[in-house]
Structures are given as C-alpha cells and as structure tokens.
Motif scaffolding. Structure first.
Motif, PDB file in Angstrom:
ATOM      1  N   VAL A 106       9.421  11.651  -3.472  1.00 53.43           N
ATOM      2  CA  VAL A 106       8.469  10.600  -3.118  1.00 53.43           C
ATOM      3  C   VAL A 106       8.929  10.018  -1.788  1.00 53.43           C
ATOM      4  CG1 VAL A 106       7.431   8.409  -3.762  1.00 53.43           C
ATOM      5  CG2 VAL A 106       7.982  10.090  -5.532  1.00 53.43           C
ATOM      6  N   TYR A 107       8.017   9.975  -0.839  1.00 52.63           N
ATOM      7  CA  TYR A 107       8.334   9.480   0.501  1.00 52.63           C
ATOM      8  C   TYR A 107       7.781   8.061   0.655  1.00 52.63           C
ATOM      9  CZ  TYR A 107      10.006  14.029   1.961  1.00 52.63           C
ATOM     10  OH  TYR A 107      10.750  15.185   2.084  1.00 52.63           O
ATOM     11  N   TYR A 108       8.645   7.194   1.163  1.00 45.33           N
ATOM     12  CA  TYR A 108       8.298   5.782   1.307  1.00 45.33           C
ATOM     13  C   TYR A 108       8.351   5.365   2.770  1.00 45.33           C
ATOM     14  CZ  TYR A 108       9.254   5.560  -3.708  1.00 45.33           C
ATOM     15  OH  TYR A 108       9.235   5.767  -5.067  1.00 45.33           O
ATOM     16  N   CYS A 109       7.399   4.574   3.158  1.00 43.91           N
ATOM     17  CA  CYS A 109       7.370   3.959   4.474  1.00 43.91           C
ATOM     18  C   CYS A 109       8.087   2.612   4.397  1.00 43.91           C
ATOM     19  CB  CYS A 109       5.905   3.765   4.884  1.00 43.91           C
ATOM     20  SG  CYS A 109       5.644   2.990   6.479  1.00 43.91           S
ATOM     21  N   ASN A 110       8.869   2.315   5.416  1.00 47.62           N
ATOM     22  CA  ASN A 110       9.646   1.075   5.452  1.00 47.62           C
ATOM     23  C   ASN A 110       9.514   0.411   6.812  1.00 47.62           C
ATOM     24  OD1 ASN A 110      12.479  -0.087   6.468  1.00 47.62           O
ATOM     25  ND2 ASN A 110      12.303  -0.508   4.290  1.00 47.62           N
ATOM     26  N   ALA A 111       9.376  -0.902   6.803  1.00 51.03           N
ATOM     27  CA  ALA A 111       9.333  -1.687   8.033  1.00 51.03           C
ATOM     28  C   ALA A 111      10.440  -2.725   7.985  1.00 51.03           C
ATOM     29  CB  ALA A 111       7.988  -2.380   8.178  1.00 51.03           C
ATOM     30  N   LYS A 112      11.193  -2.844   9.074  1.00 51.78           N
ATOM     31  CA  LYS A 112      12.276  -3.818   9.110  1.00 51.78           C
ATOM     32  C   LYS A 112      12.264  -4.526  10.462  1.00 51.78           C
ATOM     33  CE  LYS A 112      16.009  -2.705   7.024  1.00 51.78           C
ATOM     34  NZ  LYS A 112      17.274  -2.018   6.661  1.00 51.78           N
ATOM     35  N   GLY A 113      12.340  -5.859  10.412  1.00 53.53           N
ATOM     36  CA  GLY A 113      12.338  -6.626  11.641  1.00 53.53           C
ATOM     37  C   GLY A 113      12.772  -8.050  11.376  1.00 53.53           C
ATOM     38  N   TYR A 114      12.503  -8.930  12.340  1.00 53.17           N
ATOM     39  CA  TYR A 114      12.904 -10.324  12.217  1.00 53.17           C
ATOM     40  C   TYR A 114      11.681 -11.219  12.106  1.00 53.17           C
ATOM     41  CZ  TYR A 114      17.566  -8.826  13.574  1.00 53.17           C
ATOM     42  OH  TYR A 114      18.781  -8.219  13.623  1.00 53.17           O
ATOM     43  N   GLY A 115      11.760 -12.145  11.173  1.00 54.63           N
ATOM     44  CA  GLY A 115      10.724 -13.157  11.038  1.00 54.63           C
ATOM     45  C   GLY A 115      11.154 -14.442  11.720  1.00 54.63           C
ATOM     46  N   SER A 116      10.514 -15.521  11.359  1.00 58.46           N
ATOM     47  CA  SER A 116      10.860 -16.811  11.960  1.00 58.46           C
ATOM     48  C   SER A 116      12.294 -17.190  11.611  1.00 58.46           C
ATOM     49  CB  SER A 116       9.893 -17.896  11.468  1.00 58.46           C
ATOM     50  OG  SER A 116       9.948 -17.986  10.063  1.00 58.46           O
ATOM     51  N   GLY A 117      12.974 -17.802  12.565  1.00 58.55           N
ATOM     52  CA  GLY A 117      14.355 -18.188  12.314  1.00 58.55           C
ATOM     53  C   GLY A 117      15.301 -17.011  12.210  1.00 58.55           C
ATOM     54  N   TRP A 118      14.923 -15.887  12.781  1.00 57.50           N
ATOM     55  CA  TRP A 118      15.744 -14.654  12.781  1.00 57.50           C
ATOM     56  C   TRP A 118      16.019 -14.152  11.358  1.00 57.50           C
ATOM     57  CZ3 TRP A 118      16.101 -12.003  17.088  1.00 57.50           C
ATOM     58  CH2 TRP A 118      15.958 -12.692  18.302  1.00 57.50           C
ATOM     59  N   ARG A 119      15.130 -14.491  10.463  1.00 55.11           N
ATOM     60  CA  ARG A 119      15.292 -13.989   9.093  1.00 55.11           C
ATOM     61  C   ARG A 119      14.885 -12.510   9.065  1.00 55.11           C
ATOM     62  NH1 ARG A 119      11.872 -15.273   4.037  1.00 55.11           N
ATOM     63  NH2 ARG A 119      10.331 -15.884   5.606  1.00 55.11           N
ATOM     64  N   ILE A 120      15.731 -11.704   8.431  1.00 54.56           N
ATOM     65  CA  ILE A 120      15.414 -10.267   8.344  1.00 54.56           C
ATOM     66  C   ILE A 120      14.281 -10.072   7.354  1.00 54.56           C
ATOM     67  CG2 ILE A 120      16.252  -8.004   7.641  1.00 54.56           C
ATOM     68  CD1 ILE A 120      19.008  -8.841   8.654  1.00 54.56           C
ATOM     69  N   MET A 121      13.258  -9.379   7.808  1.00 52.29           N
ATOM     70  CA  MET A 121      12.098  -9.083   6.974  1.00 52.29           C
ATOM     71  C   MET A 121      12.061  -7.581   6.718  1.00 52.29           C
ATOM     72  SD  MET A 121      10.987 -12.153   6.830  1.00 52.29           S
ATOM     73  CE  MET A 121       9.400 -11.976   6.034  1.00 52.29           C
ATOM     74  N   GLU A 122      11.751  -7.209   5.499  1.00 52.09           N
ATOM     75  CA  GLU A 122      11.691  -5.791   5.155  1.00 52.09           C
ATOM     76  C   GLU A 122      10.552  -5.573   4.181  1.00 52.09           C
ATOM     77  OE1 GLU A 122      15.223  -4.144   3.391  1.00 52.09           O
ATOM     78  OE2 GLU A 122      14.730  -2.131   4.101  1.00 52.09           O
ATOM     79  N   TYR A 123       9.769  -4.529   4.452  1.00 51.52           N
ATOM     80  CA  TYR A 123       8.613  -4.211   3.617  1.00 51.52           C
ATOM     81  C   TYR A 123       8.627  -2.737   3.256  1.00 51.52           C
ATOM     82  CZ  TYR A 123       7.169  -8.487   6.043  1.00 51.52           C
ATOM     83  OH  TYR A 123       7.124  -9.754   6.580  1.00 51.52           O
ATOM     84  N   TRP A 124       8.040  -2.431   2.101  1.00 50.57           N
ATOM     85  CA  TRP A 124       7.978  -1.053   1.598  1.00 50.57           C
ATOM     86  C   TRP A 124       6.548  -0.692   1.219  1.00 50.57           C
ATOM     87  CZ3 TRP A 124      12.091   2.213   1.558  1.00 50.57           C
ATOM     88  CH2 TRP A 124      13.367   1.645   1.707  1.00 50.57           C
ATOM     89  N   GLY A 125       6.237   0.566   1.442  1.00 46.87           N
ATOM     90  CA  GLY A 125       4.983   1.101   0.935  1.00 46.87           C
ATOM     91  C   GLY A 125       5.138   1.534  -0.516  1.00 46.87           C
ATOM     92  N   GLN A 126       4.046   2.021  -1.087  1.00 46.54           N
ATOM     93  CA  GLN A 126       4.053   2.389  -2.503  1.00 46.54           C
ATOM     94  C   GLN A 126       4.571   3.801  -2.738  1.00 46.54           C
ATOM     95  OE1 GLN A 126       1.446   2.589  -0.569  1.00 46.54           O
ATOM     96  NE2 GLN A 126       0.522   4.579  -1.049  1.00 46.54           N
ATOM     97  N   GLY A 127       4.667   4.578  -1.678  1.00 41.21           N
ATOM     98  CA  GLY A 127       5.188   5.937  -1.790  1.00 41.21           C
ATOM     99  C   GLY A 127       4.090   6.978  -1.909  1.00 41.21           C
ATOM    100  N   THR A 128       4.396   8.169  -1.426  1.00 39.14           N
ATOM    101  CA  THR A 128       3.489   9.303  -1.557  1.00 39.14           C
ATOM    102  C   THR A 128       4.304  10.538  -1.944  1.00 39.14           C
ATOM    103  OG1 THR A 128       1.720  10.574  -0.458  1.00 39.14           O
ATOM    104  CG2 THR A 128       3.584   9.923   0.908  1.00 39.14           C
ATOM    105  N   GLN A 129       3.805  11.276  -2.904  1.00 34.57           N
ATOM    106  CA  GLN A 129       4.538  12.425  -3.442  1.00 34.57           C
ATOM    107  C   GLN A 129       4.362  13.638  -2.528  1.00 34.57           C
ATOM    108  OE1 GLN A 129       6.480  12.797  -6.449  1.00 34.57           O
ATOM    109  NE2 GLN A 129       6.986  14.758  -5.465  1.00 34.57           N
ATOM    110  N   VAL A 130       5.479  14.266  -2.202  1.00 38.12           N
ATOM    111  CA  VAL A 130       5.481  15.551  -1.491  1.00 38.12           C
ATOM    112  C   VAL A 130       6.160  16.568  -2.398  1.00 38.12           C
ATOM    113  CG1 VAL A 130       6.393  16.830   0.473  1.00 38.12           C
ATOM    114  CG2 VAL A 130       5.474  14.519   0.800  1.00 38.12           C
TER     115      VAL A 130
END
Length: 121
Positions: free
Chosen positions: A93-117
């Motif tokens: 299962v392949y997942y998309c991930n996003a990582k960056g900084y939000g307000s106040g230099w807080r680390i933000m991280e998001y994930w997709g639901q995944g897709t089967q290969v």
C-alpha cells in the motif's frame, strides 16, 4: 480541511509500469516536502521517495533508485510517483505524505488514505 487523495494503484505484471498521483488541498502545497511511503504486508512502513517544495531535490530508497521517479506540479497541487520495471517486492500500500511548518514553526504532517499496488503475473 487538509486532504491528500491518492490514485493510480492497481494490478500490474512484473516489469510493468504504474503512475501514482496524490492530489492535495487545504494547505500551502508548494511549501511542503512531499513523500511517498509504502507498507508491504507484514513489514514496516518505508520511505520510497521524497521531493522538496520547489521540486529541486529528490531522494529515493536504494531499492527503487533508477526505477521510480517522484515529481510534482505545484500549479496542480499534485505529486506523482512514476514506477517502472516493477517487481513483486514492490507490492504494497502506497501512501502520500506531506510535511512542513505551520504557524509558530509547528511541524505539520498529513497522510493520504493509501492506494494498493500489486505486482503479480
């Protein structure tokens, strides 16, 4: 509301190709490092490929170097994973991930639901 929506997975024969897409919304896409991870059955999640916000730098797992290519289109808020010369061991299962900084230099991280290969003859 942040969303990462993967598409493009499926069943392919060994040696074949697939292109995964991840459409992002709800955050400043061009400011985030985008990555693809995968988790095979019974194994831990592993980083497959990553790309910086500008697209100027990429990184790959040794197991996919020369076969996979990560790219992004910041105008479309989309990241891609072109997978060539697929092997059975790429099945996961392949997942998309996003990582960056939000307000106040807080680390933000998001994930997709995944897709089967699945790579199989």
């Amino acid at each position: 509301q942040v969303q990462l929506v993967e598409s493009g997975g499926g069943l392919v024969q060994p040696g074949g190709s697939l292109r995964l897409s991840c459409a992002a919304s709800g955050f400043t896409f061009s400011s985030y490092v985008m990555s693809w991870y995968r988790r095979a059955l019974g194994k831990e999640r592993e980083l497959v490929a990553a790309i910086t916000g500008s697209g100027g730098s990429t990184n790959y797992a040794d197991s996919v170097k020369g076969r996979f290519t990560i790219s992004r289109d910041n105008a479309k808020n989309t990241v891609y994973l072109q997978m060539n010369s697929l092997k059975s061991e790429d099945t996961a299962v392949y997942y998309c991930n996003a990582k960056g900084y939000g307000s106040g230099w807080r680390i933000m991280e998001y994930w997709g639901q995944g897709t089967q290969v699945t790579v199989s003859s």
